[in-house]
Design a protein around this motif. Sequence first.
Motif, short mmCIF file in Angstrom:
data_model
loop_
_atom_site.label_atom_id
_atom_site.label_comp_id
_atom_site.label_asym_id
_atom_site.label_seq_id
_atom_site.Cartn_x
_atom_site.Cartn_y
_atom_site.Cartn_z
N LEU A 32 0.83 -1.20 0.00
CA LEU A 32 0.00 0.00 0.00
C LEU A 32 0.86 1.26 0.00
O LEU A 32 0.57 2.23 -0.70
N VAL A 33 1.95 1.22 0.79
CA VAL A 33 2.89 2.34 0.79
C VAL A 33 3.45 2.56 -0.61
O VAL A 33 3.50 3.69 -1.10
N ILE A 75 10.58 9.35 -6.68
CA ILE A 75 10.73 8.58 -5.44
C ILE A 75 10.54 7.11 -5.78
O ILE A 75 9.50 6.71 -6.33
N LYS A 76 11.55 6.30 -5.50
CA LYS A 76 11.57 4.90 -5.92
C LYS A 76 10.93 3.95 -4.90
O LYS A 76 10.67 2.79 -5.21
N GLY A 77 10.73 4.41 -3.68
CA GLY A 77 10.18 3.52 -2.65
C GLY A 77 10.45 4.08 -1.28
O GLY A 77 10.68 5.28 -1.10
N ALA A 78 10.43 3.19 -0.28
CA ALA A 78 10.66 3.59 1.11
C ALA A 78 11.76 2.75 1.72
O ALA A 78 11.92 1.58 1.38
N GLU A 79 12.53 3.35 2.62
CA GLU A 79 13.57 2.61 3.34
C GLU A 79 12.92 1.57 4.26
O GLU A 79 11.78 1.75 4.71
N ARG A 80 13.66 0.51 4.55
CA ARG A 80 13.13 -0.58 5.37
C ARG A 80 12.70 -0.09 6.75
O ARG A 80 11.65 -0.48 7.27
N GLU A 113 -2.67 6.52 3.93
CA GLU A 113 -2.56 7.32 2.71
C GLU A 113 -2.13 8.75 3.04
O GLU A 113 -1.25 9.32 2.38
N ASN A 114 -2.73 9.33 4.08
CA ASN A 114 -2.36 10.69 4.49
C ASN A 114 -0.90 10.77 4.93
O ASN A 114 -0.19 11.74 4.62
N ILE A 115 -0.44 9.74 5.64
CA ILE A 115 0.94 9.71 6.12
C ILE A 115 1.91 9.66 4.94
O ILE A 115 2.91 10.40 4.90
N VAL A 116 1.63 8.78 3.97
CA VAL A 116 2.53 8.65 2.81
C VAL A 116 2.52 9.91 1.97
O VAL A 116 3.57 10.36 1.49
N GLU A 117 1.35 10.50 1.79
CA GLU A 117 1.28 11.76 1.03
C GLU A 117 2.15 12.83 1.68
O GLU A 117 2.90 13.54 1.00
#
Length: 435
Positions: A318-319, A334-339, A358-362
């Motif tokens: 989802l992230v 942005i390619k992704g998120a760190e572990r 969703e709000n957090i990732v935005e």
Amino acid sequence: MAGRILIVDDESNHRLMMKLHLEDSGYKTEEASNGAEALIKLDDFEPDVILLDMKMDIMDGLTFLTHVSRRGLAVPVIVITAFSSVKTAVEAMKLGAADYLTKPVDIEHMLETVAKTLTEKTVIPPLEYAEEYGFEGVYSADGLGKIIEQLKMVAPLNATVLVLGESGTGKELIARSIHTNSPRKNKPFIAVNCAALNENLIESELFGHMKGSFTGASSNKEGRFELADGGTIFLDEIGELPPQVQAKLLRVLQDRTFERVGGIRTVTTDARIVAATNKDLKTLSEKGEFREDLYFRLSVFPVNLPPLRERTQEIEPLVNYFISKYAQRFGKLIKGAERNYIDKLKKYSFPGNIRELENIVERSVILSKSERLTPDTLPPLEIKNGCGSLDMRDNEKDLIIKALEKTGGNKTKAAEVLGISRRTLHSKINEFGIK
């Protein structure tokens, strides 16, 4: 260089086998283990051909094809499926796939198909409709995937569905997917938040009214059930319906008829009803706060949507999906998120569920200065060590108290923080005896 190939397959050994043979033939390759990860790859890696496995645990091939179509990407896709699932490949071809391969993949045939596809350049056309379930097609077999199997059975039918789950779990998305994957998909989908409607006008909103039936009724008005005729009406937070409206809704469920407020003519509706609530309607009916006969009519096919904290395996895909969505919207690479970003989110309880995620990732995408989201872009998250209380009512009460403290006792703002209506918050405050 012969071309750039994106390999999307959840079997690592199979990916590696294809990768080695393709690179030996001069192709440049990139890998993704599921559709959600592949969407991220598309932001940076521009393939000439996509090799796409159809059956994957997180975002399957058909759903990925839908997203490729929505983005309007001019890239040919070769689907890969087991021989016993050739029907799925045919469905993919209908969605615009250039060709298909069956497992186990014959290497020589794969190379010939890739070369032919590069020459012909058949691309996915824009789609007006494609089958999709769950939260934008992102789910795992052990999480929302179990719900999806139920939806696939009930969506084509006209049965009433009751979606149960906390606020922010995606109940409306589930309702929309039921409609979209039903014979009613080309008819209206009308969503109604019962808690947001004025209690004095809710009957008029649902069933319409006649001119002069009450102060302000200056003309005849169709209700939501008339507007949804032939399609689907989604009644969210149905536990908030006042008693007189519950009685009228029961009649609609029984014989599909009603009268407008102030009217005498019987109106017939063919609207399919999908209802949702974050309340325990069975308990409310036992207390006399919700009609028991209406509860039984609504719960012909109940769907229990688990909260995000109970399907943490879906947090990472989802992230990735939200990163792809907001990076594209804000024009950021942005390619992704760190572990450690993902690990921290998995320890959080998410009282606001997917809506909160969703709000957090935005927010993180907006704040990010690098190619991967880092924990310093996260808002303050209250992460408990250990399990804490296992009583859901205790946790719910604690969250409400904290929201009220955070907002200085402002119930409207506290309801917004919790992702629930003010009426629901008020009833919870009374239920838990919060002062």
